[in-house]
Design a protein around this motif. Sequence first.
Motif, PDB file in Angstrom:
ATOM      1  N   GLU A  31       5.834   4.905   5.009  1.00  0.00           N
ATOM      2  CA  GLU A  31       4.820   3.848   4.971  1.00  0.00           C
ATOM      3  C   GLU A  31       3.499   4.478   5.364  1.00  0.00           C
ATOM      4  O   GLU A  31       3.398   5.130   6.401  1.00  0.00           O
ATOM      5  CB  GLU A  31       5.169   2.715   5.931  1.00  0.00           C
ATOM      6  CG  GLU A  31       4.137   1.613   5.934  1.00  0.00           C
ATOM      7  CD  GLU A  31       4.475   0.470   6.882  1.00  0.00           C
ATOM      8  OE1 GLU A  31       3.580  -0.343   7.139  1.00  0.00           O
ATOM      9  OE2 GLU A  31       5.623   0.399   7.366  1.00  0.00           O
ATOM     10  N   ASN A  33      -0.374   3.714   6.263  1.00  0.00           N
ATOM     11  CA  ASN A  33      -1.265   2.653   6.693  1.00  0.00           C
ATOM     12  C   ASN A  33      -2.708   3.135   6.520  1.00  0.00           C
ATOM     13  O   ASN A  33      -3.242   3.865   7.359  1.00  0.00           O
ATOM     14  CB  ASN A  33      -0.982   2.288   8.150  1.00  0.00           C
ATOM     15  CG  ASN A  33      -1.791   1.110   8.624  1.00  0.00           C
ATOM     16  OD1 ASN A  33      -2.900   0.867   8.153  1.00  0.00           O
ATOM     17  ND2 ASN A  33      -1.255   0.376   9.577  1.00  0.00           N
ATOM     18  N   ARG A  49      -1.932  -0.653   2.495  1.00  0.00           N
ATOM     19  CA  ARG A  49      -0.664  -0.050   2.879  1.00  0.00           C
ATOM     20  C   ARG A  49       0.053   0.429   1.630  1.00  0.00           C
ATOM     21  O   ARG A  49      -0.021  -0.209   0.581  1.00  0.00           O
ATOM     22  CB  ARG A  49       0.249  -1.052   3.575  1.00  0.00           C
ATOM     23  CG  ARG A  49      -0.340  -1.705   4.792  1.00  0.00           C
ATOM     24  CD  ARG A  49      -0.032  -0.908   6.045  1.00  0.00           C
ATOM     25  NE  ARG A  49      -0.534  -1.573   7.206  1.00  0.00           N
ATOM     26  CZ  ARG A  49       0.139  -2.459   7.933  1.00  0.00           C
ATOM     27  NH1 ARG A  49       1.361  -2.789   7.606  1.00  0.00           N
ATOM     28  NH2 ARG A  49      -0.411  -3.016   8.986  1.00  0.00           N
TER      29      ARG A  49
END
Length: 127
Positions: A31, A33, A49
């Motif tokens: 992930e 960000n 994101r």
Amino acid sequence: MLETTTKLDAEAAVAALKEAVEAQGLRVAAEINGQANAAMIGAEVPVDRILEVFHPRYALRVWEACKPAGIDIPLRIHVWSDGEQLHVTARRPSEVFAPWGSADLDALGAELDPLFEAIVASLPEVA
């Protein structure tokens, strides 16, 4: 391209997407960000994101079909805001694999398309 606009906030949307990824038998490999990364250099940006999604069993099939196509995995789901609404976009796996000209990758893309369609469609849309 798969696209939706959701009424969820960013945290809820990302959590729901992660659940949908797992429900489709895939995994979130990473992930990213973008907001947090921008903040590290003193910049403020709207929600940004990226979920990198795949599964080792599919990676093996990509590598067997066309090793250089490994550059295109994991596949990505982008969650972003234009300041007013939260958007989710993803390329269909068949779109990502098409340029490689491999029948095996075309078949894999066709197999994975419904999974990614279901993931994006799992979010409640803006009415």
